[in-house]
Scaffold this active site. Structure first.
Site, PDB file in Angstrom:
ATOM      1  N   ASP A   1       0.980  -5.886  -9.406  1.00 48.74           N
ATOM      2  CA  ASP A   1       0.226  -5.448  -8.012  1.00 48.74           C
ATOM      3  C   ASP A   1      -0.630  -4.535  -8.476  1.00 48.74           C
ATOM      4  O   ASP A   1      -0.712  -3.751  -9.778  1.00 48.74           O
ATOM      5  CB  ASP A   1       1.493  -4.526  -7.265  1.00 48.74           C
TER       6      ASP A   1
ATOM      7  N   GLY B   1       1.743   2.890   2.710  1.00 47.82           N
ATOM      8  CA  GLY B   1       2.728   3.960   3.151  1.00 47.82           C
ATOM      9  C   GLY B   1       3.306   3.923   4.473  1.00 47.82           C
ATOM     10  O   GLY B   1       3.415   2.580   4.899  1.00 47.82           O
TER      11      GLY B   1
ATOM     12  N   HIS C   1      -1.507  -6.674   2.659  1.00 54.27           N
ATOM     13  CA  HIS C   1      -0.981  -5.458   1.992  1.00 54.27           C
ATOM     14  C   HIS C   1      -0.468  -4.482   3.405  1.00 54.27           C
ATOM     15  O   HIS C   1      -0.949  -4.324   4.330  1.00 54.27           O
ATOM     16  CB  HIS C   1      -2.163  -4.725   1.260  1.00 54.27           C
TER      17      HIS C   1
ATOM     18  N   VAL D   1       5.275  -5.667   0.766  1.00 53.69           N
ATOM     19  CA  VAL D   1       6.218  -4.237   1.051  1.00 53.69           C
ATOM     20  C   VAL D   1       6.720  -3.542   0.108  1.00 53.69           C
ATOM     21  O   VAL D   1       7.242  -4.064  -1.061  1.00 53.69           O
ATOM     22  CB  VAL D   1       7.440  -5.023   1.924  1.00 53.69           C
TER      23      VAL D   1
HETATM   24  P1  13P Z   1       3.412  -0.457   1.808  1.00 54.76           P
HETATM   25  O1  13P Z   1       3.662   0.327   0.782  1.00 54.76           O
HETATM   26  O2  13P Z   1       2.783   0.133   2.900  1.00 54.76           O
HETATM   27  O3  13P Z   1       4.657  -1.518   2.329  1.00 54.76           O
HETATM   28  O4  13P Z   1       2.493  -1.508   1.142  1.00 54.76           O
HETATM   29  C1  13P Z   1       2.822  -2.433   0.229  1.00 54.76           C
HETATM   30  C2  13P Z   1       1.720  -3.107  -0.454  1.00 54.76           C
HETATM   31  O5  13P Z   1       0.762  -3.510  -0.034  1.00 54.76           O
HETATM   32  C3  13P Z   1       1.550  -3.103  -2.207  1.00 54.76           C
HETATM   33  O6  13P Z   1       0.529  -3.734  -2.709  1.00 54.76           O
END
Ligand code: 13P
Length: 283
Positions: free
Chosen positions: A82, A179, A206, A229
């Protein structure tokens, strides 16, 4: 062989009209738990690692865990890096066997981001890996301004980036954030449709934690074939540990707390997979 190219997983989701869950794990327990959730629901899954997790555990150890744990999985799964701005970490993960990477060049000018992304796509192709690209940083919830959409790049800029680089999937800013949202986010869903119809490639959504089932349904129908997620896993993992210690004061028995945490993460992953329509889509 359960490990398949990320491209295959994403393309099937894109043409099949469902979203594949792409869940960030933080250690062995959470990797095992999300794989167990996918297995239980017969869903394809993308397991994601942040740069922080790669650095904390080491790419060698992380990949060895992945290789061993996926031996007992029978649904299609892929390993994804990621948001990575660090070219050395991208190369290290591709060489180890990660199936895809997100080059995060959002802090660069679009031109420089494009130049580097072209190189990364060429590098990834040698390993049969998919590349996700982005030109707008996905912020954290607490850093989002009300007028956030002003930071979106023009559609032509996004289309030119996708065409020039050859990325397989694109991650736009649509009012989403990493978040926990304090209220339901206002999302520019039309932008997803515009990008998908202009580029023909799927969009990575995202900031999945805290979006509603209706938002997922709408965005997935518009072409968000990969849904990220992360925060929800961290909350499930850590809160269940804290709850366990509150309910069992003085019980310093690691397997018991791990069992509670594993169950909480499986439950969380199943909830999101359920909302994305990917249950039963394993092949
Ligand atoms: P969240 O932490 O809001 O679920 O987002 C995850 C994300 O987009 C990871 O790249």
């Amino acid at each position: 062989m359960p490990i398949v190219p990320t491209k295959q997983i994403v393309e099937r989701a894109f043409t099949g009209g469902y979203g594949v869950a792409a869940i960030n794990i933080v250690n062995d327990l959470t990797m095992d738990a999300v794989l167990a959730a996918a297995e239980e629901l017969r869903a394809p899954l993308i397991v994601q690692t942040s740069v922080k997790t790669v650095k904390m555990t080491g790419a060698d150890v992380l990949f060895a865990m992945w290789r061993e744990m996926t031996k007992r999985v029978s649904v299609p799964v892929a390993l994804h890096l990621d948001h990575c701005p660090d070219r050395a970490v991208i190369s290290e993960c591709l060489e180890k066997g990660w199936n895809s990477v997100l080059f995060d060049g959002s802090a660069l000018s679009v031109e420089e981001n494009k130049r580097q992304c072209i190189e990364i796509v060429a590098e990834a192709r040698r390993f049969g890996a998919l590349v996700e690209g982005e030109i707008e940083g996905i912020k954290r919830v607490e850093d989002m301004a009300d007028d956030e959409r002003l930071s979106e790049q023009k559609l032509e800029t996004a289309v030119d980036f996708v065409t020039a680089t050859g990325v397989d999937i694109f991650a736009p800013a649509i009012g989403n954030a990493h978040g926990m949202y304090t209220t339901t986010p206002k999302l520019d869903s039309a932008r997803v449709s515009d990008i998908v119809s202009a580029t023909g490639i799927p969009v990575a959504l995202h900031g999945g934690t805290g979006m509603t089932a209706e938002q997922f349904k709408d965005l997935i129908a518009r072409g968000c074939a990969k849904v990220n997620v992360s925060t929800a896993l961290k909350i499930a993992f850590m809160q269940s540990g804290q709850d366990f210690m509150t309910e069992h004061p003085g019980e310093y028995d690691p397997p018991s707390i791990f069992k509670a945490q594993r169950a909480a993460v499986i439950n969380m992953a199943k909830q999101y997979i359920g909302m994305f329509g990917s249950a039963g889509k394993a092949w």
